[in-house]
Design a protein around this motif. Structure first.
Motif, mmCIF file in Angstrom:
data_model
loop_
_atom_site.group_PDB
_atom_site.id
_atom_site.type_symbol
_atom_site.label_atom_id
_atom_site.label_comp_id
_atom_site.label_asym_id
_atom_site.label_seq_id
_atom_site.Cartn_x
_atom_site.Cartn_y
_atom_site.Cartn_z
ATOM 1 N N ILE B 107 37.634 6.951 59.254
ATOM 2 C CA ILE B 107 37.069 7.827 58.233
ATOM 3 C C ILE B 107 38.182 8.640 57.565
ATOM 4 O O ILE B 107 38.190 8.833 56.349
ATOM 5 C CB ILE B 107 35.992 8.741 58.857
ATOM 6 C CG1 ILE B 107 34.774 7.900 59.214
ATOM 7 C CG2 ILE B 107 35.615 9.858 57.897
ATOM 8 C CD1 ILE B 107 33.687 8.634 59.929
ATOM 9 N N GLU B 108 39.158 9.088 58.357
ATOM 10 C CA GLU B 108 40.267 9.858 57.776
ATOM 11 C C GLU B 108 41.069 9.013 56.787
ATOM 12 O O GLU B 108 41.579 9.510 55.791
ATOM 13 C CB GLU B 108 41.185 10.372 58.885
ATOM 14 C CG GLU B 108 40.614 11.600 59.580
ATOM 15 C CD GLU B 108 41.387 11.969 60.835
ATOM 16 O OE1 GLU B 108 42.327 11.235 61.191
ATOM 17 O OE2 GLU B 108 41.024 12.980 61.443
ATOM 18 N N LEU B 109 41.138 7.722 57.088
ATOM 19 C CA LEU B 109 41.855 6.803 56.219
ATOM 20 C C LEU B 109 41.264 6.844 54.803
ATOM 21 O O LEU B 109 41.963 6.656 53.817
ATOM 22 C CB LEU B 109 41.696 5.399 56.793
ATOM 23 C CG LEU B 109 42.824 4.408 56.628
ATOM 24 C CD1 LEU B 109 44.108 4.985 57.179
ATOM 25 C CD2 LEU B 109 42.490 3.122 57.359
ATOM 26 N N LEU B 110 39.959 7.107 54.760
ATOM 27 C CA LEU B 110 39.293 7.071 53.466
ATOM 28 C C LEU B 110 39.658 8.252 52.594
ATOM 29 O O LEU B 110 39.457 8.231 51.390
ATOM 30 C CB LEU B 110 37.794 6.999 53.688
ATOM 31 C CG LEU B 110 37.504 5.641 54.345
ATOM 32 C CD1 LEU B 110 36.276 5.698 55.185
ATOM 33 C CD2 LEU B 110 37.403 4.572 53.300
ATOM 34 N N ALA B 112 42.528 8.844 52.000
ATOM 35 C CA ALA B 112 43.723 8.367 51.309
ATOM 36 C C ALA B 112 43.391 7.499 50.108
ATOM 37 O O ALA B 112 44.247 7.240 49.271
ATOM 38 C CB ALA B 112 44.595 7.585 52.280
ATOM 39 N N ILE B 113 42.154 7.027 50.019
ATOM 40 C CA ILE B 113 41.802 6.181 48.875
ATOM 41 C C ILE B 113 41.930 6.998 47.591
ATOM 42 O O ILE B 113 41.388 8.097 47.503
ATOM 43 C CB ILE B 113 40.370 5.627 49.021
ATOM 44 C CG1 ILE B 113 40.354 4.626 50.169
ATOM 45 C CG2 ILE B 113 39.897 4.974 47.725
ATOM 46 C CD1 ILE B 113 39.029 3.963 50.356
#
Lengths: 278, 285, 251
Positions: B107-110, B112-113
């Protein structure tokens, strides 16, 4: 009437679990949607050929260059500044009201909308300093934008180094700088690198601060004072001006893959850091 | 000789720190310097509470943009806060730890989108759905709220999980030992103990929502007006700066900086609130 | 007997609270001084004043002097780094730095500019032997110091101090968390080491002071209540507080 705890328990699981599921579905949908439409367009040819007709056809090679160079400039400037600043703040100053104010200040700056950095960069670097729309102006603007984040994450990484390591090092006759060099930085390094990687990710995806400072020229830049277009800016222009949905998807896919790669390596580093610690 | 080295290093670090920090301070001052004089010259009341934004006529009232920013942010909170907080509770209290440890970074990766991608999804997917089901142009306050609500999810979930996990296990054990179910323990003990952290996560999410620019430009429609329904097209403060910056000169440019000042102040207030909430958590422990 | 430290009317304030109150006494060279007293009596603060580790904290202030070999260690031009090389310290919790056993031991000598590999190897063997650890680790010098047991880690910390070839060693409750065997090994090491070093041992365990110290000082509420040879303190203390403490009536 009182509902039996067993039913509130079940209700809670359903609602909370539903929220989690919905969140995951939305987020996965976004990635899958972009990749599904973009991957067929995205290929070696797309990445290495020049755009034609304003990006209506052809590839995205110049924007790839822009996407690499701009964050690179930003990172080269902001990393030493940010890391040195955090070393100075955490190792050479004692915790006072002044350092607390500085910390709050950098927190606020880290939260400033990127459009404000874009506004600043445009008026200051592009106009006042006469750099024009250029890689240099864009890189400096991005550097300023990520500097607070780098200071903050580096400081957190440095503070996470146990105080006892410092005591031991000092008790063994180390000077402040020897302690920093031999004990603090090696132990904080993965945390610092993670912060830098996340900043690179943010720079790659940034549009608002870049479009007004680096411009949107589709030519391959030959000097730092040339204007350049990044993938995010290119994607924004393709999408917003309805130039080519197909190429927009392709660019978006390239963008997402780049950002995810950078961030995944940041997490990989972080995990290695944590597992080494314990 | 060695001592000289030590002193030199200290001086280099000090100079670097000083220039980095004063550089950042200068930016804040630069923006204030460009914007504040305009606000005072034009009149605070006129600037903040007039609905007339006609730059070519020298009229710079940002009231519609303020209202739009507030509505959009509020909408993002209505969409994002419950979803995020519920998700955080589920992941930290009802999900096996190893699973949570995979889902949380995902979820944290998102976060970065790039925001342009979110905006694009809003245009391609969300706006047509809104247009088909509720009418209107599609690009609207509602679309912006939903997209921003999704964009703040990673912030809200990540910080909420951290603060829920920071609640000592002994609190939960105390509750279970008295025969409470997981949900009773969660809402009577865990949420209470992590309340200020959860609030901080929402405030920081709000900060992200109010500062977001590109996604909003793409989905909000950008007409300068005070919305009557969620289906109306709106222009936020950030969008206003971005849309007019490249051709603004003179008073007009100063007015955009003044808009930036308003945003800056809002962000500083939100950050202060968040840090107060986080500090409260520290003190309580 | 030669005097190593002279403490002259030394007071220590932390955030304006007087933690050490007008301490006056001398510490003999080549002997073990045991410092006993209940928690919060200022023992550790005193110990950390001897190598100026308190400098790392903010909000403190001192009055009076501490002289090492006749020189005031708190005078402004005094080089703290040199002081800490002369006065080594072992902490209550064993803290190996996150590097190999070998690197831990040579950390101090390297800082002082010792580069010669042979010289470093010698130092490592000598220091680890003096700390009664050599036999246990000689085959795995390049594994992480953090893999050792607690007792071994603490002896590694002692060896690390010895490798600097200091003049005095400060130990802050070095065996508080250790098993009896490791404790015994450290105590054995200390009794041998006092021939070449001045050792100051803060301990919560009065029996440890009785076992190894030549002289014992009793601290209470920031004051030095009584100082004497260990046998005198433990058999015929002058002050009633000392008697009460060592017989276990409080503390």
């Amino acid at each position: 009437m009182r509902i039996h705890p067993r039913y509130t328990q079940r209700g809670a699981v359903v609602i909370l679990g539903g929220a989690t599921l919905l969140t995951l579905v939305i987020l996965i949908f976004i990635i899958v949607f972009i990749l599904e439409k973009g991957l067929p367009v995205l290929g070696w040819n797309f990445l290495t050929s020049n755009p034609e007709d304003m990006g209506r056809s052809g590839g995205i090679f110049p924007t790839l260059i822009g996407t690499i160079i701009l964050p690179l400039i930003a990172i080269i400037i902001a990393t030493p500044l940010g890391v040195f600043t955090s070393v100075y703040l955490s190792e050479y100053t004692k915790e006072t009201r002044a350092t607390k104010i500085i910390r709050f200040g950098t927190d606020c700056l880290a939260g400033i909308p990127s459009i404000i950095f874009g506004l600043f960069g445009y008026i200051f670097f592009v106009i006042t300093l006469g750099m024009g729309w250029s890689l240099l102006a864009g890189g400096l603007t991005l550097a300023v934008m990520i500097l607070p984040t780098i200071i903050r994450t580096s400081e957190e990484a440095i503070r996470a180094v146990p105080k006892s390591y410092r005591e031991v090092s000092f008790s063994l006759g180390a000077s402040s700088w020897q302690t920093v060099k031999k004990v603090i930085l090696p132990n904080a390094l993965p945390g610092i690198v993670t912060g830098v990687m996340l900043s690179i990710g943010r720079s790659i995806g940034e549009t608002a601060a870049v479009i007004f400072t680096a411009g949107s020229s589709l030519r391959i830049p030959t000097s730092l004072l040339d204007s350049a277009r990044t993938m995010s800016v290119h994607f924004y222009i393709l999408a917003r001006e309805g130039i080519s949905a197909e190429n927009a998807y392709g660019t978006a896919a390239a963008l997402i893959i780049a950002v995810l790669l950078v961030n995944l390596s940041a997490y990989w580093l972080m995990n290695r850091f944590i597992s080494k610690r314990s | 000789m060695k001592l000289f080295g030590e002193k030199a290093v200290r001086r280099i670090l000090m100079v670097t720190a000083f220039s980095a920090l004063s550089g950042l301070l200068l930016i804040a001052l630069f923006i204030l310097n460009e914007g504040l004089p305009f606000i005072f010259k034009y009149g605070i009341k006129e600037f903040l509470f007039s609905s007339d934004w006609y730059p070519h006529l020298g009229k710079f009232g940002i009231y519609p943009m303020i209202v739009a920013s507030l509505w959009v942010t509020l909408g993002a909170m209505i969409v994002g806060a419950p979803l995020g907080v519920f998700g955080a509770i589920f992941l930290s209290e009802y999900t096996p730890r190893p699973v949570m440890k995979i889902i949380k970074p995902t979820i944290e990766l998102l976060a970065a989108i790039p925001s342009v991608v979110y905006g694009f999804i809003g245009v391609m997917v969300l706006a047509p759905i809104i247009r088909a089901n509720f009418g209107g142009p599609g690009l609207s306050l509602l679309a912006a709220s939903i997209i921003l609500g999704i964009m703040i999810l990673p912030t809200v979930i990540s910080i909420s999980i951290d603060s829920i996990l920071a609640v000592p296990q002994s609190y939960r054990e105390g509750s279970y030992a008295l025969g409470a179910t997981t949900w009773q323990t969660t809402h009577m003990v865990t949420i209470k103990a992590s309340k200020s952290g959860i609030i901080a996560s929402i405030i920081l999410g709000l900060g992200r929502a109010i500062g977001e620019t590109m996604a909003v430009i793409m989905v909000a429609g950008n007409s300068v007006n005070i919305p009557n329904t969620p289906l109306d097209s709106v222009r936020t403060l950030t969008a206003n700066i971005a849309l007019e910056m490249s051709y603004a000169t003179g008073m007009h440019r100063q007015a955009l900086f003044a808009t930036g000042v308003v945003l800056l102040i809002v962000i500083i207030i939100l950050n202060s609130l968040a840090s107060v909430a986080i500090r409260k958590r520290m003190v309580k422990r | 007997m030669k005097t190593k430290f002279q403490i002259k009317d030394f007071s220590f304030y932390f955030n304006e609270e007087k933690v050490l109150k007008n301490i006056n006494f001398e510490i003999e060279a080549n002997s073990i001084l045991g410092i006993i007293g209940p928690a919060g009596s200022g023992k550790t603060t005193f110990l950390r004043s001897l190598n100026r580790m308190n400098d790392l904290e903010s909000g403190y202030r001192i009055e009076g002097n501490i002289l090492l070999d006749g020189i005031d260690i708190y005078k402004p031009e005094y080089d703290v780094v040199e002081l800490r090389k002369k006065v080594g310290m072992v902490f209550a919790m064993p803290v190996p730095l996150p590097m190999s056993i070998y690197e831990n031991v040579v950390y101090g000598p390297r800082l002082s500019g010792v580069q010669d590999k042979k010289r470093l190897d010698e130092l490592v063997e000598k220091s680890l032997s003096s700390a009664y650890l050599w036999e246990e680790v000689k085959d795995r010098l390049h594994t992480s110091g953090m893999r050792l047991s607690g007792g071994q880690q603490q002896r590694l910390c002692l060896a690390r101090v010895l490798a600097m070839e200091p003049e005095a060693i400060l130990l802050d409750e070095p065996s508080s968390g250790l098993d009896p065997i490791s404790t015994a090994k450290i105590e054995d090491a200390l009794t041998v080491l006092k021939k070449s070093y001045t050792i100051i041992l803060v301990t919560n365990n009065t029996k440890q002071a009785a076992r190894v110290a030549d002289n014992t000082a009793f601290f209470l509420m920031g004051e030095l209540i009584e100082l004497g040879t260990t046998s005198q303190i433990f058999t015929s203390p002058v002050k009633t507080q000392t008697d009460d403490y060592i017989t276990g009536r409080f503390g």
